[in-house]
Design a protein around this motif. Sequence first.
Motif, PDB file in Angstrom:
ATOM      1  N   ALA A 324      28.190  28.207  20.083  1.00 40.99           N
ATOM      2  CA  ALA A 324      28.146  29.605  19.686  1.00 40.99           C
ATOM      3  C   ALA A 324      28.300  30.588  20.831  1.00 40.99           C
ATOM      4  CB  ALA A 324      26.828  29.894  18.964  1.00 40.99           C
ATOM      5  N   ILE A 325      28.271  30.113  22.106  1.00 41.52           N
ATOM      6  CA  ILE A 325      28.274  31.034  23.246  1.00 41.52           C
ATOM      7  C   ILE A 325      29.665  31.094  23.863  1.00 41.52           C
ATOM      8  CG2 ILE A 325      27.231  31.556  25.470  1.00 41.52           C
ATOM      9  CD1 ILE A 325      24.803  30.009  24.573  1.00 41.52           C
ATOM     10  N   ASN A 326      30.180  32.266  24.032  1.00 40.46           N
ATOM     11  CA  ASN A 326      31.522  32.438  24.602  1.00 40.46           C
ATOM     12  C   ASN A 326      31.495  32.280  26.119  1.00 40.46           C
ATOM     13  OD1 ASN A 326      32.757  33.072  22.129  1.00 40.46           O
ATOM     14  ND2 ASN A 326      32.017  35.185  22.279  1.00 40.46           N
ATOM     15  N   ALA A 327      32.663  31.943  26.683  1.00 37.75           N
ATOM     16  CA  ALA A 327      32.778  31.765  28.135  1.00 37.75           C
ATOM     17  C   ALA A 327      32.487  33.074  28.862  1.00 37.75           C
ATOM     18  CB  ALA A 327      34.175  31.281  28.491  1.00 37.75           C
ATOM     19  N   LEU A 328      31.780  32.925  29.981  1.00 41.62           N
ATOM     20  CA  LEU A 328      31.403  34.105  30.769  1.00 41.62           C
ATOM     21  C   LEU A 328      32.378  34.257  31.929  1.00 41.62           C
ATOM     22  CD1 LEU A 328      29.245  36.347  31.267  1.00 41.62           C
ATOM     23  CD2 LEU A 328      28.127  34.729  32.788  1.00 41.62           C
ATOM     24  N   GLN A 329      33.279  35.248  31.824  1.00 44.73           N
ATOM     25  CA  GLN A 329      34.284  35.397  32.873  1.00 44.73           C
ATOM     26  C   GLN A 329      34.412  36.858  33.322  1.00 44.73           C
ATOM     27  OE1 GLN A 329      37.753  33.195  32.813  1.00 44.73           O
ATOM     28  NE2 GLN A 329      37.004  31.576  31.487  1.00 44.73           N
ATOM     29  N   ASP A 330      33.331  37.606  33.163  1.00 47.51           N
ATOM     30  CA  ASP A 330      33.389  39.034  33.473  1.00 47.51           C
ATOM     31  C   ASP A 330      33.562  39.312  34.949  1.00 47.51           C
ATOM     32  OD1 ASP A 330      30.854  39.764  30.971  1.00 47.51           O
ATOM     33  OD2 ASP A 330      33.028  39.520  30.808  1.00 47.51           O
ATOM     34  N   ASN A 331      33.231  38.325  35.812  1.00 39.40           N
ATOM     35  CA  ASN A 331      33.202  38.592  37.256  1.00 39.40           C
ATOM     36  C   ASN A 331      34.488  38.178  37.967  1.00 39.40           C
ATOM     37  OD1 ASN A 331      30.467  39.628  37.558  1.00 39.40           O
ATOM     38  ND2 ASN A 331      29.828  37.598  36.924  1.00 39.40           N
ATOM     39  N   ARG A 332      35.531  37.865  37.226  1.00 42.79           N
ATOM     40  CA  ARG A 332      36.739  37.374  37.870  1.00 42.79           C
ATOM     41  C   ARG A 332      37.325  38.386  38.861  1.00 42.79           C
ATOM     42  NH1 ARG A 332      40.656  33.629  37.616  1.00 42.79           N
ATOM     43  NH2 ARG A 332      42.746  34.275  38.198  1.00 42.79           N
ATOM     44  N   ASP A 333      37.379  39.653  38.469  1.00 42.62           N
ATOM     45  CA  ASP A 333      37.959  40.667  39.362  1.00 42.62           C
ATOM     46  C   ASP A 333      37.175  40.786  40.656  1.00 42.62           C
ATOM     47  OD1 ASP A 333      39.900  41.153  37.509  1.00 42.62           O
ATOM     48  OD2 ASP A 333      38.915  42.909  36.645  1.00 42.62           O
ATOM     49  N   THR A 334      35.845  40.653  40.566  1.00 49.67           N
ATOM     50  CA  THR A 334      35.004  40.739  41.757  1.00 49.67           C
ATOM     51  C   THR A 334      35.330  39.609  42.719  1.00 49.67           C
ATOM     52  OG1 THR A 334      33.235  41.759  40.481  1.00 49.67           O
ATOM     53  CG2 THR A 334      32.626  40.775  42.594  1.00 49.67           C
ATOM     54  N   LEU A 335      35.428  38.383  42.194  1.00 50.24           N
ATOM     55  CA  LEU A 335      35.720  37.240  43.053  1.00 50.24           C
ATOM     56  C   LEU A 335      37.117  37.333  43.639  1.00 50.24           C
ATOM     57  CD1 LEU A 335      34.690  34.573  44.196  1.00 50.24           C
ATOM     58  CD2 LEU A 335      35.658  33.424  42.199  1.00 50.24           C
ATOM     59  N   THR A 336      38.061  37.829  42.833  1.00 54.76           N
ATOM     60  CA  THR A 336      39.429  37.981  43.333  1.00 54.76           C
ATOM     61  C   THR A 336      39.451  38.868  44.573  1.00 54.76           C
ATOM     62  OG1 THR A 336      40.336  37.723  41.105  1.00 54.76           O
ATOM     63  CG2 THR A 336      41.755  38.774  42.754  1.00 54.76           C
ATOM     64  N   ALA A 337      38.733  39.979  44.519  1.00 50.46           N
ATOM     65  CA  ALA A 337      38.700  40.891  45.668  1.00 50.46           C
ATOM     66  C   ALA A 337      38.042  40.234  46.871  1.00 50.46           C
ATOM     67  CB  ALA A 337      37.958  42.169  45.289  1.00 50.46           C
ATOM     68  N   LYS A 338      36.976  39.484  46.622  1.00 51.18           N
ATOM     69  CA  LYS A 338      36.277  38.825  47.724  1.00 51.18           C
ATOM     70  C   LYS A 338      37.208  37.818  48.412  1.00 51.18           C
ATOM     71  CE  LYS A 338      31.647  39.173  45.665  1.00 51.18           C
ATOM     72  NZ  LYS A 338      31.015  39.959  46.731  1.00 51.18           N
ATOM     73  N   VAL A 339      37.961  37.015  47.590  1.00 48.14           N
ATOM     74  CA  VAL A 339      38.864  36.009  48.161  1.00 48.14           C
ATOM     75  C   VAL A 339      40.079  36.754  48.793  1.00 48.14           C
ATOM     76  CG1 VAL A 339      40.305  34.048  47.583  1.00 48.14           C
ATOM     77  CG2 VAL A 339      38.058  34.240  46.541  1.00 48.14           C
ATOM     78  N   SER A 340      40.541  37.792  48.400  1.00 50.70           N
ATOM     79  CA  SER A 340      41.597  38.459  49.159  1.00 50.70           C
ATOM     80  C   SER A 340      41.100  38.823  50.537  1.00 50.70           C
ATOM     81  CB  SER A 340      42.031  39.701  48.400  1.00 50.70           C
ATOM     82  OG  SER A 340      42.539  39.463  47.094  1.00 50.70           O
ATOM     83  N   GLU A 341      40.071  39.411  50.561  1.00 49.72           N
ATOM     84  CA  GLU A 341      39.378  39.828  51.816  1.00 49.72           C
ATOM     85  C   GLU A 341      39.041  38.644  52.712  1.00 49.72           C
ATOM     86  OE1 GLU A 341      35.348  42.211  53.348  1.00 49.72           O
ATOM     87  OE2 GLU A 341      35.680  41.845  51.211  1.00 49.72           O
ATOM     88  N   ALA A 342      38.446  37.583  52.130  1.00 48.99           N
ATOM     89  CA  ALA A 342      38.015  36.438  52.950  1.00 48.99           C
ATOM     90  C   ALA A 342      39.203  35.736  53.584  1.00 48.99           C
ATOM     91  CB  ALA A 342      37.212  35.450  52.101  1.00 48.99           C
ATOM     92  N   LYS A 343      40.265  35.516  52.813  1.00 50.81           N
ATOM     93  CA  LYS A 343      41.447  34.846  53.364  1.00 50.81           C
ATOM     94  C   LYS A 343      42.008  35.627  54.556  1.00 50.81           C
ATOM     95  CE  LYS A 343      43.396  32.210  49.496  1.00 50.81           C
ATOM     96  NZ  LYS A 343      44.568  32.076  48.587  1.00 50.81           N
ATOM     97  N   ALA A 344      42.099  36.926  54.393  1.00 52.18           N
ATOM     98  CA  ALA A 344      42.660  37.760  55.464  1.00 52.18           C
ATOM     99  C   ALA A 344      41.814  37.685  56.724  1.00 52.18           C
ATOM    100  CB  ALA A 344      42.770  39.207  54.983  1.00 52.18           C
ATOM    101  N   GLN A 345      40.495  37.754  56.572  1.00 49.83           N
ATOM    102  CA  GLN A 345      39.623  37.734  57.743  1.00 49.83           C
ATOM    103  C   GLN A 345      39.621  36.365  58.413  1.00 49.83           C
ATOM    104  OE1 GLN A 345      35.772  39.211  56.566  1.00 49.83           O
ATOM    105  NE2 GLN A 345      36.431  41.332  56.724  1.00 49.83           N
ATOM    106  N   LEU A 346      39.656  35.296  57.629  1.00 43.87           N
ATOM    107  CA  LEU A 346      39.683  33.953  58.225  1.00 43.87           C
ATOM    108  C   LEU A 346      40.966  33.731  59.005  1.00 43.87           C
ATOM    109  CD1 LEU A 346      38.150  31.820  55.330  1.00 43.87           C
ATOM    110  CD2 LEU A 346      37.073  32.457  57.473  1.00 43.87           C
ATOM    111  N   ARG A 347      42.076  34.213  58.454  1.00 41.84           N
ATOM    112  CA  ARG A 347      43.344  34.056  59.174  1.00 41.84           C
ATOM    113  C   ARG A 347      43.361  34.893  60.453  1.00 41.84           C
ATOM    114  NH1 ARG A 347      46.078  34.164  53.663  1.00 41.84           N
ATOM    115  NH2 ARG A 347      46.632  31.991  53.266  1.00 41.84           N
ATOM    116  N   ASP A 348      42.704  36.055  60.412  1.00 40.83           N
ATOM    117  CA  ASP A 348      42.693  36.934  61.587  1.00 40.83           C
ATOM    118  C   ASP A 348      41.963  36.312  62.775  1.00 40.83           C
ATOM    119  OD1 ASP A 348      44.147  38.866  60.323  1.00 40.83           O
ATOM    120  OD2 ASP A 348      42.429  40.117  59.783  1.00 40.83           O
ATOM    121  N   VAL A 349      41.002  35.434  62.524  1.00 42.97           N
ATOM    122  CA  VAL A 349      40.206  34.874  63.626  1.00 42.97           C
ATOM    123  C   VAL A 349      40.593  33.444  63.961  1.00 42.97           C
ATOM    124  CG1 VAL A 349      38.254  36.374  63.123  1.00 42.97           C
ATOM    125  CG2 VAL A 349      38.343  34.111  62.060  1.00 42.97           C
ATOM    126  N   GLN A 350      41.741  32.989  63.459  1.00 46.61           N
ATOM    127  CA  GLN A 350      42.154  31.614  63.734  1.00 46.61           C
ATOM    128  C   GLN A 350      42.390  31.358  65.222  1.00 46.61           C
ATOM    129  OE1 GLN A 350      45.472  30.792  61.048  1.00 46.61           O
ATOM    130  NE2 GLN A 350      44.172  29.350  59.959  1.00 46.61           N
TER     131      GLN A 350
END
Length: 518
Positions: A324-350
């Motif tokens: 009876a419980i629907n999938a909880l996916q409300d936070n996808r946009d938040t995680l997307t922004a975090k992973v854009s940011e994280a990838k860029a910063q990790l590559r910057d300090v390689q």
Amino acid sequence: MELRARGWWLLCAAAALVACARGDPASKSRSCGEVRQIYGAKGFSLSDVPQAEISGEHLRICPQGYTCCTSEMEENLANRSHAELETALRDSSRVLQAMLATQLRSFDDHFQHLLNDSERTLQATFPGAFGELYTQNARAFRDLYSELRLYYRGANLHLEETLAEFWARLLERLFKQLHPQLLLPDDYLDCLGKQAEALRPFGEAPRELRLRATRAFVAARSFVQGLGVASDVVRKVAQVPLGPECSRAVMKLVYCAHCLGVPGARPCPDYCRNVLKGCLANQADLDAEWRNLLDSMVLITDKFWGTSGVESVIGSVHTWLAEAINALQDNRDTLTAKVSEAKAQLRDVQDFWISLPGTLCSEKMALSTASDDRCWNGMARGRYLPEVMGDGLANQINNPEVEVDITKPDMTIRQQIMQLKIMTNRLRSAYNGNDVDFQDASDDGSGSGSGDGCLDDLCSRKVSRKSSSSRTPLTHALPGLSEQEGQKTSAASCPQPPTFLLPLLLFLALTVARPRWR
């Protein structure tokens, strides 16, 4: 008389030229006023600072020409240059640590939030949906979420076995609750639990949850722990002391020009790079494994997306526990922004470790703008001629500025290189969906990743693997059933659901099977 006077004049002129060539103080004694001003501004006493240049035979680091530095001044400036370089190194490391710590907190908070929201949704909806089937077994669900948290935080749990144990115990409890008229001993119920996979009263849900949850939780905790290990490596490397040869070279680079009365002469760029490449030779050897770690962390973020991704699975654990419980996916946009940011910063300090000498030279050493005749080359104003050394310990064998013993690598840094290798291998295993032993990789228990605060007796808990060969056939546990009847019973009680049904499916399946098991 005129000839004799001319002879004396030539003799005096020659003597003057010799005196100038030798730097005779009587011929030219430069003022040390500018040096005194700079030295006093650094907090040192001016009582013993000479007013004009003196003979420099006492100098142990700087060239022994005429100088504005006494032995005490040279020692004070050597200690100051050593401290200033260590401060610059710590500052550079602190910036990188802060970035990694911010990323760690951000992702850790996000994953914990997903799991907490899932549990709260379950607690709010299950009582109304399933009544006593849930309320009398609420602890089993709470324990499952506790196990998932421990696993995410780095406990040595085998997630597949943890989930199998949950389904088995839940089957035992619900079967007993749905059939109170059956007075079966505990060993019968235990046998029933062991047959949960064979009977499949929950349909495909347990198998799908096992596959998806293992991949998602391994990816999540390995990424977070990778951030922790990277930060821990930076912290420990920043504590590695500078060697005596480095200290001498840095003093010569930074303050010997002051002692020689030319404080305005800035270090030649290539000269500075050679000094710091020699000083940071061991640190540069981190480069290969550091890059491997960051590449692996960037790669594993691909596992955060899709229906089997970290966000979908962790945030929707409860959806695998009820229809009876629907999938909880409300936070996808938040995680997307975090992973854009994280990838860029990790590559910057390689390239952090191999670029550190150049960064410190350009940002901390007040370099000359060009390698010309006006820059400080370590001996005087003039062009710096030696070539710039390569990166790493082995390339410093012919460093003209720092005497480096390439046969004696720094053991602290070698240990951190090994930690980077270990974490990289774990990330690669996690990318392939493989569970690995996530014991803390640090050698001093300081904590890496999100494992801090996990109780030792819980983190060290390890569930023993149960072999499928040890399961007791249902016909042995229930003597009233023949093998043929048992097979029919299993078939009748295990329909193949089109969707993932859990407690509700169990209720229906066991209700259908009830007449056969009386």
